[in-house]
Design a protein around this motif. Sequence first.
Motif, PDB file in Angstrom:
ATOM      1  N   PRO A  22       0.816  -1.224   0.000  1.00  0.00           N
ATOM      2  CA  PRO A  22       0.000   0.000   0.000  1.00  0.00           C
ATOM      3  C   PRO A  22       0.846   1.269   0.000  1.00  0.00           C
ATOM      4  O   PRO A  22       2.030   1.254   0.359  1.00  0.00           O
ATOM      5  CB  PRO A  22      -0.817  -0.119   1.292  1.00  0.00           C
ATOM      6  N   LYS A  23       0.214   2.351  -0.378  1.00  0.00           N
ATOM      7  CA  LYS A  23       0.906   3.638  -0.488  1.00  0.00           C
ATOM      8  C   LYS A  23       1.526   4.062   0.840  1.00  0.00           C
ATOM      9  O   LYS A  23       2.581   4.700   0.867  1.00  0.00           O
ATOM     10  CB  LYS A  23      -0.079   4.707  -0.971  1.00  0.00           C
TER      11      LYS A  23
ATOM     12  N   ILE B  47      26.294  -7.053  -4.842  1.00  0.00           N
ATOM     13  CA  ILE B  47      27.215  -5.935  -4.626  1.00  0.00           C
ATOM     14  C   ILE B  47      28.646  -6.377  -4.905  1.00  0.00           C
ATOM     15  O   ILE B  47      29.416  -5.673  -5.587  1.00  0.00           O
ATOM     16  CB  ILE B  47      27.084  -5.390  -3.191  1.00  0.00           C
ATOM     17  N   GLU B  48      29.014  -7.544  -4.413  1.00  0.00           N
ATOM     18  CA  GLU B  48      30.359  -8.080  -4.661  1.00  0.00           C
ATOM     19  C   GLU B  48      30.648  -8.163  -6.162  1.00  0.00           C
ATOM     20  O   GLU B  48      31.769  -7.877  -6.607  1.00  0.00           O
ATOM     21  CB  GLU B  48      30.484  -9.473  -4.026  1.00  0.00           C
ATOM     22  N   CYS B  49      29.611  -8.498  -6.944  1.00  0.00           N
ATOM     23  CA  CYS B  49      29.780  -8.700  -8.382  1.00  0.00           C
ATOM     24  C   CYS B  49      29.535  -7.436  -9.210  1.00  0.00           C
ATOM     25  O   CYS B  49      29.516  -7.509 -10.447  1.00  0.00           O
ATOM     26  CB  CYS B  49      28.863  -9.823  -8.866  1.00  0.00           C
ATOM     27  N   GLY B  50      29.325  -6.302  -8.559  1.00  0.00           N
ATOM     28  CA  GLY B  50      29.274  -5.050  -9.300  1.00  0.00           C
ATOM     29  C   GLY B  50      27.911  -4.459  -9.568  1.00  0.00           C
ATOM     30  O   GLY B  50      27.789  -3.541 -10.385  1.00  0.00           O
ATOM     31  N   ALA B  51      26.865  -4.936  -8.900  1.00  0.00           N
ATOM     32  CA  ALA B  51      25.526  -4.378  -9.113  1.00  0.00           C
ATOM     33  C   ALA B  51      25.516  -2.877  -8.835  1.00  0.00           C
ATOM     34  O   ALA B  51      26.158  -2.401  -7.906  1.00  0.00           O
ATOM     35  CB  ALA B  51      24.502  -5.074  -8.220  1.00  0.00           C
ATOM     36  N   THR B  52      24.760  -2.141  -9.643  1.00  0.00           N
ATOM     37  CA  THR B  52      24.550  -0.714  -9.382  1.00  0.00           C
ATOM     38  C   THR B  52      23.125  -0.440  -8.912  1.00  0.00           C
ATOM     39  O   THR B  52      22.878   0.569  -8.249  1.00  0.00           O
ATOM     40  CB  THR B  52      24.842   0.132 -10.627  1.00  0.00           C
ATOM     41  N   PHE B  53      22.182  -1.300  -9.271  1.00  0.00           N
ATOM     42  CA  PHE B  53      20.809  -1.214  -8.762  1.00  0.00           C
ATOM     43  C   PHE B  53      20.485  -2.500  -8.003  1.00  0.00           C
ATOM     44  O   PHE B  53      20.584  -3.597  -8.563  1.00  0.00           O
ATOM     45  CB  PHE B  53      19.789  -1.054  -9.896  1.00  0.00           C
ATOM     46  N   LEU B  54      20.085  -2.366  -6.746  1.00  0.00           N
ATOM     47  CA  LEU B  54      19.574  -3.492  -5.957  1.00  0.00           C
ATOM     48  C   LEU B  54      18.069  -3.349  -5.869  1.00  0.00           C
ATOM     49  O   LEU B  54      17.566  -2.271  -5.561  1.00  0.00           O
ATOM     50  CB  LEU B  54      20.173  -3.479  -4.557  1.00  0.00           C
ATOM     51  N   ARG B  55      17.331  -4.423  -6.129  1.00  0.00           N
ATOM     52  CA  ARG B  55      15.870  -4.384  -6.091  1.00  0.00           C
ATOM     53  C   ARG B  55      15.395  -5.173  -4.861  1.00  0.00           C
ATOM     54  O   ARG B  55      15.283  -6.392  -4.905  1.00  0.00           O
ATOM     55  CB  ARG B  55      15.302  -4.982  -7.386  1.00  0.00           C
ATOM     56  N   ILE B  56      15.140  -4.462  -3.778  1.00  0.00           N
ATOM     57  CA  ILE B  56      14.833  -5.124  -2.504  1.00  0.00           C
ATOM     58  C   ILE B  56      13.443  -4.723  -2.041  1.00  0.00           C
ATOM     59  O   ILE B  56      13.148  -3.532  -1.899  1.00  0.00           O
ATOM     60  CB  ILE B  56      15.892  -4.770  -1.445  1.00  0.00           C
ATOM     61  N   GLY B  57      12.595  -5.720  -1.797  1.00  0.00           N
ATOM     62  CA  GLY B  57      11.229  -5.460  -1.372  1.00  0.00           C
ATOM     63  C   GLY B  57      10.880  -6.089  -0.049  1.00  0.00           C
ATOM     64  O   GLY B  57      10.664  -5.399   0.951  1.00  0.00           O
ATOM     65  N   SER B  58      10.819  -7.413  -0.002  1.00  0.00           N
ATOM     66  CA  SER B  58      10.297  -8.101   1.188  1.00  0.00           C
ATOM     67  C   SER B  58      11.163  -7.865   2.418  1.00  0.00           C
ATOM     68  O   SER B  58      10.667  -7.857   3.545  1.00  0.00           O
ATOM     69  CB  SER B  58      10.155  -9.601   0.918  1.00  0.00           C
ATOM     70  N   LYS B  59      12.451  -7.659   2.243  1.00  0.00           N
ATOM     71  CA  LYS B  59      13.335  -7.433   3.391  1.00  0.00           C
ATOM     72  C   LYS B  59      13.049  -6.079   4.045  1.00  0.00           C
ATOM     73  O   LYS B  59      13.397  -5.858   5.203  1.00  0.00           O
ATOM     74  CB  LYS B  59      14.794  -7.521   2.938  1.00  0.00           C
ATOM     75  N   ILE B  60      12.400  -5.189   3.282  1.00  0.00           N
ATOM     76  CA  ILE B  60      11.999  -3.886   3.827  1.00  0.00           C
ATOM     77  C   ILE B  60      10.539  -3.904   4.266  1.00  0.00           C
ATOM     78  O   ILE B  60      10.198  -3.529   5.386  1.00  0.00           O
ATOM     79  CB  ILE B  60      12.202  -2.773   2.779  1.00  0.00           C
ATOM     80  N   PHE B  61       9.662  -4.363   3.360  1.00  0.00           N
ATOM     81  CA  PHE B  61       8.222  -4.209   3.565  1.00  0.00           C
ATOM     82  C   PHE B  61       7.546  -5.435   4.159  1.00  0.00           C
ATOM     83  O   PHE B  61       6.384  -5.363   4.562  1.00  0.00           O
ATOM     84  CB  PHE B  61       7.546  -3.873   2.233  1.00  0.00           C
ATOM     85  N   GLY B  62       8.230  -6.580   4.173  1.00  0.00           N
ATOM     86  CA  GLY B  62       7.617  -7.813   4.655  1.00  0.00           C
ATOM     87  C   GLY B  62       7.110  -8.668   3.518  1.00  0.00           C
ATOM     88  O   GLY B  62       7.307  -8.350   2.333  1.00  0.00           O
ATOM     89  N   ASN B  63       6.459  -9.756   3.858  1.00  0.00           N
ATOM     90  CA  ASN B  63       5.927 -10.669   2.839  1.00  0.00           C
ATOM     91  C   ASN B  63       4.771 -10.039   2.088  1.00  0.00           C
ATOM     92  O   ASN B  63       3.977  -9.298   2.649  1.00  0.00           O
ATOM     93  CB  ASN B  63       5.489 -11.981   3.465  1.00  0.00           C
ATOM     94  N   ARG B  64       4.689 -10.375   0.803  1.00  0.00           N
ATOM     95  CA  ARG B  64       3.638  -9.773  -0.036  1.00  0.00           C
ATOM     96  C   ARG B  64       2.340 -10.572   0.034  1.00  0.00           C
ATOM     97  O   ARG B  64       2.346 -11.798   0.097  1.00  0.00           O
ATOM     98  CB  ARG B  64       4.089  -9.743  -1.508  1.00  0.00           C
ATOM     99  N   ASN B  65       1.239  -9.832  -0.053  1.00  0.00           N
ATOM    100  CA  ASN B  65      -0.078 -10.410  -0.272  1.00  0.00           C
ATOM    101  C   ASN B  65      -0.464 -10.042  -1.700  1.00  0.00           C
ATOM    102  O   ASN B  65      -0.876  -8.915  -1.975  1.00  0.00           O
ATOM    103  CB  ASN B  65      -1.093  -9.868   0.724  1.00  0.00           C
ATOM    104  N   TYR B  66      -0.314 -10.974  -2.631  1.00  0.00           N
ATOM    105  CA  TYR B  66      -0.498 -10.643  -4.038  1.00  0.00           C
ATOM    106  C   TYR B  66      -1.954 -10.364  -4.406  1.00  0.00           C
ATOM    107  O   TYR B  66      -2.245  -9.911  -5.482  1.00  0.00           O
ATOM    108  CB  TYR B  66       0.077 -11.751  -4.929  1.00  0.00           C
ATOM    109  N   GLY B  67      -2.856 -10.602  -3.462  1.00  0.00           N
ATOM    110  CA  GLY B  67      -4.253 -10.260  -3.724  1.00  0.00           C
ATOM    111  C   GLY B  67      -4.633  -8.867  -3.251  1.00  0.00           C
ATOM    112  O   GLY B  67      -5.771  -8.429  -3.444  1.00  0.00           O
ATOM    113  N   SER B  68      -3.664  -8.165  -2.661  1.00  0.00           N
ATOM    114  CA  SER B  68      -4.007  -6.899  -2.022  1.00  0.00           C
ATOM    115  C   SER B  68      -4.091  -5.722  -2.975  1.00  0.00           C
ATOM    116  O   SER B  68      -4.744  -4.737  -2.701  1.00  0.00           O
ATOM    117  CB  SER B  68      -2.974  -6.576  -0.928  1.00  0.00           C
ATOM    118  N   GLY B  69      -3.374  -5.805  -4.098  1.00  0.00           N
ATOM    119  CA  GLY B  69      -3.407  -4.713  -5.060  1.00  0.00           C
ATOM    120  C   GLY B  69      -2.753  -3.458  -4.519  1.00  0.00           C
ATOM    121  O   GLY B  69      -1.753  -3.512  -3.832  1.00  0.00           O
ATOM    122  N   VAL B  70      -3.321  -2.307  -4.850  1.00  0.00           N
ATOM    123  CA  VAL B  70      -2.733  -1.031  -4.489  1.00  0.00           C
ATOM    124  C   VAL B  70      -3.157  -0.652  -3.094  1.00  0.00           C
ATOM    125  O   VAL B  70      -2.576   0.190  -2.471  1.00  0.00           O
ATOM    126  CB  VAL B  70      -3.167   0.028  -5.517  1.00  0.00           C
TER     127      VAL B  70
END
Length: 231
Positions: free
Chosen positions: A38-39, A208-231
Motif C-alpha cells: 500500500p501507499k 554488490i560483490e559482483c558489481g551491481a549498481t541497482f539493488l531491487r529489494i522489497g520483502s526485506k523492507i516491507f515484509g511478505n507480499r499479499n499478491y491479492g491486495s493490489g494497491v
Amino acid sequence: MKKIIQKNYKAVLDEINETIYKYNRKNVKLIAVSKTFPKEFIEYCYESGQKLFGENKAQELKNKSEFFSNHKDIEWHFIGQLQTNKIKYIVPICEYIHSVYREKELIEIDKKAKKFNKKQKILIEINSGEDSKSGIAIEQFDYFYELSKKYENIIVSGLMTVPPYTQDKEKLKEIFNSLKNIRDKIYIKDTNFKELSFGMSNDFKIAIECGATFLRIGSKIFGNRNYGSGV
C-alpha cells in the motif's frame, strides 16, 4: 507498521553500506520494490530517506505516482514484464524501465518517448537460464543491443536479470559476473551503458560483490507480499 518498516529499511541500508565498504564498491543504489504494497508503506520508507521505488504493474505505478505527485524527488523504476499497450502509462513516469527484451517493446517505448519529448532509459533483460523467466538469452545480447541503439528516443543504460532463487553462491556469482563482463566491454565504447540491475532480498550482498549498481529489494523492507491486495 511504520516503525517496523523504518527499522527494516535502516537495517537493509546498514547491510548494504557494510558490503559496499567490504568490496570497495561505488554507485550502488537501492530500489525499494513497493509492488503490491500500500501507499502508506512507501510513505514510511520515503520519510526515512528512500527516493527510488520499483513497480511491476502499469496501473499500480500510475496510481501510486499520482498519489505521490507532490513528492518530486521520488524516482520510479518499472521492473515488471512489459505489456506494449501499457507502455503509454510507464514512459511519462519512469526514469528507468528495467525489463526490455523484445523489439516490439523498443518500438513502443521509442514512440511514446518521442511523444513526451523524452529520452527513455532502459535496461536490457537477460534470461538467467530459466524457461519460466523472461529476457533474451545471453548469446542474443550483441544483436539486441545494436537493435536497441537504433532508436533515437531510447538510452540503453545497462543490463538487468532475475536470477534463480538459490543458495548456490557460485551459481549466482557466475550469472552476475557474466552480465558485468558484458557491461564492462560495452562501457568502453558507450559510457551510457553503466547500470547492472540485480540483487534482491536474498542475494544482494553477492550482487554488490559482483558489481551491481541497482539493488531491487522489497520483502526485506516491507515484509511478505499479499499478491491479492493490489494497491
